[in-house]
Scaffold this active site. Structure first.
Site, PDB file in Angstrom:
ATOM      1  CD  GLU A 267      -2.918  -1.483   2.479  1.00 32.68           C
ATOM      2  OE1 GLU A 267      -2.655  -0.542   3.160  1.00 32.68           O
ATOM      3  OE2 GLU A 267      -3.487  -1.441   2.186  1.00 32.68           O
TER       4      GLU A 267
ATOM      5  CD  GLN B 230       0.251  -5.574   2.912  1.00 27.60           C
ATOM      6  OE1 GLN B 230       0.120  -4.096   3.671  1.00 27.60           O
ATOM      7  NE2 GLN B 230      -0.213  -6.693   3.231  1.00 27.60           N
TER       8      GLN B 230
END
Ligand code: BGC
Length: 777
Positions: free
Chosen positions: A487, A600
């Site tokens: 993100e 991530q």
């Protein structure tokens, strides 16, 4: 070294001494629940210090009107909130003339203990009042995993050096609110209440959606095991019922108030029956008595541990960490109700409001698949099947065909409202299809495809087919304007992971179509008809699969996270000054977006999901390139990297990454445990051990294991349930032993070689290490 909040103990989480400044952290850690309800580790008696009061009932939520700076078409009207419900643990205590408030009263020898083996919260302490009178207190509470609507508390006091007059005030308080309410609004209205000696009930309903929750209580007071009839007064206030009961407690004798609670909702009963149901359940609990209820509850926990425990020898801190994760997962979701799902915070806090994220399919499913009976994982899939119509509506709302599942949901409707996530983080659709594949691959329950799975696959495929665009110059299909799992990049073109999973989704749908055509011809006809699926449509899907565009860095032979990623200034996490980490708390958003830093697993998520497709060299090259750029600022990240590190033979790195997930909440690693626990990433910790260190995979219907042991451990074992075989896998420094505890003879792979495991049989194999030798950079 992180601050140590709790004592190391293999089965208990122990807080010694009161910690008013960190109380919220302890409240989160000490949460208990049973899938139907749960609460933070709040105190029964008054507490005027800092605290986040939280009692949550599964599936009961509030659609809080959206609050955003700049409205965009397509935003959902509301953000669903996990709802703080009637506080039923409350027991006011007054000893002689002093009200017990642990923020004000002098307290000695305070301990708050979460017992994971038997699923209860215990507090012990001694109160010293202004006159030097000392009273010992012991409080135990649990939410029954045998009788899901029941909770019970025993509150004992023993005056140590005086005779005391004690007033207890057991109560139910529906006048509660959510701290994260968008407009400071209270969400509950009172419907009905009653109070009498020793009992009371309170029915509340939500201002919107009409959720009705009835909480009933009943209590008694025993002194040295003899029931006391004290002086009682009833209290009735708006949204509140209670009793005061005053008794005389002799020096050295123990007086215990047993409070039984039942919570029923109109999710399970017609509205006009929830009161009777609640009263019936509370009478049942009262008649059974605290000890018997507790015995049944703790036996059920012992059984659950038999299925899902991971035992680590030689490293008590790691042992405590993994048990805490398994315990919290089992407290959050029991699989008894297909309408429920796993919220990122479970019953431990308000953050993340909505209940269901892609976390469930990408992470949690694996845990339930391997540790519980098949039906539990199946219910998680059916949850999404039941939301298919809503997902179709969601796609239509955005002007698209097929189904786009929501990023966050309670009832199938999207309730996330950040444009880059709501509209762009569309990879979630593929995770939902992947879960079907993962489930069928694991269980061999192919009926699921015919019954439910195919419809979800077709509608998600339709979305992808509409979402791609054809680039005639490159003769390729592209997916523009997305946010991948990472993100820290928004609105990128051709996120490798999203493109890969979209094409995979289409391909799997076509394979399932062929399978159904051959194996379930009648159902196939019915489904083709129902879905109105034409050859023209599926030919187009094949064309997209054949011509999907995948960004690639030729000079390094690695997949490029997205178009243009290589235009960035390439740095590693080591280049970031320590005091600027985590970057999401220290850098401006635009700076994060421009940087090469990765929140991530993104490309790595694809390598993990589609593990069979890529050889070890490819995994290694991509790991070496991306890991040094990853800040792991999502709790979901380190586990995936740890699994790939384990697979490519980076054993120390795998362990280092594992440590980042295992005690994340116990050690407050990301400085946010006060909000609640990271329930969904706890499944990732389990995956790091079983898929990572244990190397568990399913290949061509065969279970495959390639275990190694981290250097810090002497031995570890885990259990898996695979197609009716209950296996215990025990790994020590030299050997791996696999014991079949249940199931008949079958073949499995260990380090890629076939072995036959007999009924009640076992196999021992010498440890093998991955032979590829590229250095970690
Ligand atoms: C992660 C998402 C995840 C969400 C809820 C975010 O920080 O980036 O992948 O779904 O948390 O756990």
């Amino acid at each position: 070294m992180n601050k140590q909040y709790t004592k190391i103990d293999e089965w208990n989480i122990i807080e010694e001494g009161l910690h008013p400044d960190d109380n919220r952290i302890y409240e989160s850690i000490m949460s208990i629940g049973n899938g139907h309800m749960g609460m933070r580790g709040n105190f029964e008696e008054d507490y005027s210090g800092d605290s986040l009061q939280g009692t949550y009932i599964a599936g009961v939520y509030y659609p809080d009107k959206t609050r955003v700076g700049w409205w965009k078409n397509g935003y959902p009207e509301y953000f669903a909130k996990v709802l703080n419900a009637t506080n039923f643990i409350g027991i006011g205590v007054m000893i002689d003339d002093e009200v017990i408030d642990l923020a004000k009263t002098k307290v000695e020898d305070f301990k708050r203990i979460l017992n994971m083996k038997h699923g209860y919260l215990l507090r012990t302490f001694t109160i010293v009042d202004s006159k030097g009178r000392k009273t010992k207190v012991e409080v135990k509470r649990f939410t029954s995993i045998k009788d899901l609507e029941v909770a019970a508390i025993s509150y004992s006091i023993t005056p140590l050096n005086h005779d005391a007059s004690v007033t207890f005030t057991p109560y139910l308080d529906g006048d509660v609110s959510n701290e994260d309410s968008n407009y400071g609004e209270k969400f509950w209205l009172e419907v009905d209440k009653s109070v009498d000696k020793y009992e009371g009930h309170l029915t509340m309903k939500t201002k919107k959606l009409d959720f009705h929750v009835c909480t009933a209580m009943k209590y008694n007071v025993l002194q040295d095991n003899i029931e006391l009839k004290g002086q009682i007064e009833s209290i009735e206030k708006e949204k509140y019922v209670g009793n005061t009961i005053t008794v005389t407690a002799k020096k050295g004798s123990t007086t215990t108030l047993y409070k039984y609670i039942a919570v029923t909702t109109n999710r399970d009963y017609p509205v006009n029956e929830i009161k009777n149901a609640s009263i019936e359940r509370v009478n049942y609990a009262y008649d059974k008595g605290f000890d018997k209820l507790f015995e049944e509850h703790s036996n059920a926990w012992e059984e659950r541990w038999l299925e899902s425990d991971i035992i680590i020898e030689g490293d008590p801190s790691a042992q405590q960490g993994i048990r805490f994760n398994i315990f919290q997962l089992n407290q959050t979701y029991t699989g008894h109700d297909p309408r429920l799902n796993i919220g990122p915070k479970g019953f431990t806090g308000e953050k993340y409001g909505g209940s269901t994220y892609w976390d469930t399919e990408a992470y949690c499913l694996n845990f339930y698949l391997s540790t519980r009976e098949q039906n539990i994982a199946r219910n998680l899939l059916i949850y999404r099947y039941n939301h298919l119509e809503k997902a179709k509506e969601n796609a239509r709302k955005l002007g698209m065909k097929g189904a786009l599942y929501p990023m966050v949901t309670m009832n199938g409707e999207e309730c996330h409202n950040e444009w880059e996530i709501t509209f762009e983080e569309i990879h979630r659709n593929a995770a939902i299809s992947y879960a079907i594949y993962n489930y069928v691959r694991y269980t061999d329950d192919k009926d699921y495809l015919a019954e439910y799975g195919f419809e979800v696959l077709v509608e998600t495929s339709r979305y992808w087919a509409d979402r791609v665009n054809y680039n005639p110059f490159k003769d390729k299909y592209m997916i523009l304007g997305v946010t991948g799992p990472n993100e820290y990049e928004n609105n990128v073109n051709n996120n490798w992971y999203t493109n890969t999973m979209a094409a995979w989704n289409l391909d799997y749908t076509l394979k399932v179509k062929e399978f159904l055509k051959n194996e379930y011809p009648d159902r196939y006809e019915e489904l083709i008809d129902k879905l109105n699926l034409t050859d023209k449509e599926t030919e187009k899907w094949q064309d997209i699969i054949d011509k999907m565009y995948y960004p690639y860095i030729e000079s390094l032979d690695v997949f490029e996270q997205q178009d243009g990623y290589m235009d960035k200034e390439m740095k590693t996490v080591d280049d970031i000054p320590k005091d600027e980490l985590p970057i999401n708390q220290n850098w401006s958003w635009d700076r994060i977006l421009r940087s090469c830093f990765i929140k991530q697993a993104d490309v790595l998520q694809g390598l993990y999901f589609l593990n069979d497709r890529y050889d070890l060299e490819t995994k290694k090259r991509n790991f070496d390139f991306y890991e040094p750029k990853t800040v792991h600022e999502s709790s979901l990240s380190p586990c995936v990297y740890s699994i790939i590190a384990a697979e490519i033979g980076y054993e120390d790195k795998a362990y280092e990454l594992y440590l980042r997930t295992a005690r994340l909440d116990l050690d407050n690693y990301n400085n946010d445990t006060d909000d609640g626990l990271h329930i969904t990433s706890m499944a990732g910790t389990w995956m790091s051990i079983v898929h990572g260190f244990g190397g568990m995979r399913i290949k061509n219907d065969t279970l495959s294991l390639s275990p190694f042991i981290p250097k810090a451990w002497a031995r570890y074992s885990f259990k898996i349930l695979f197609r009716g075989h209950l296996l215990k896998v025990i790994t020590d420094k030299d050997q791996v032993r696999i014991v079949q505890e249940k199931g008949d003879t079958f073949t499995l792979k260990i380090y890629d070689e076939d072995y036959t495991l007999n009924e009640n049989g076992e196999i021992t194999v010498d440890i093998q290490h991955q032979q590829i030798s590229l250095a970690v950079n």
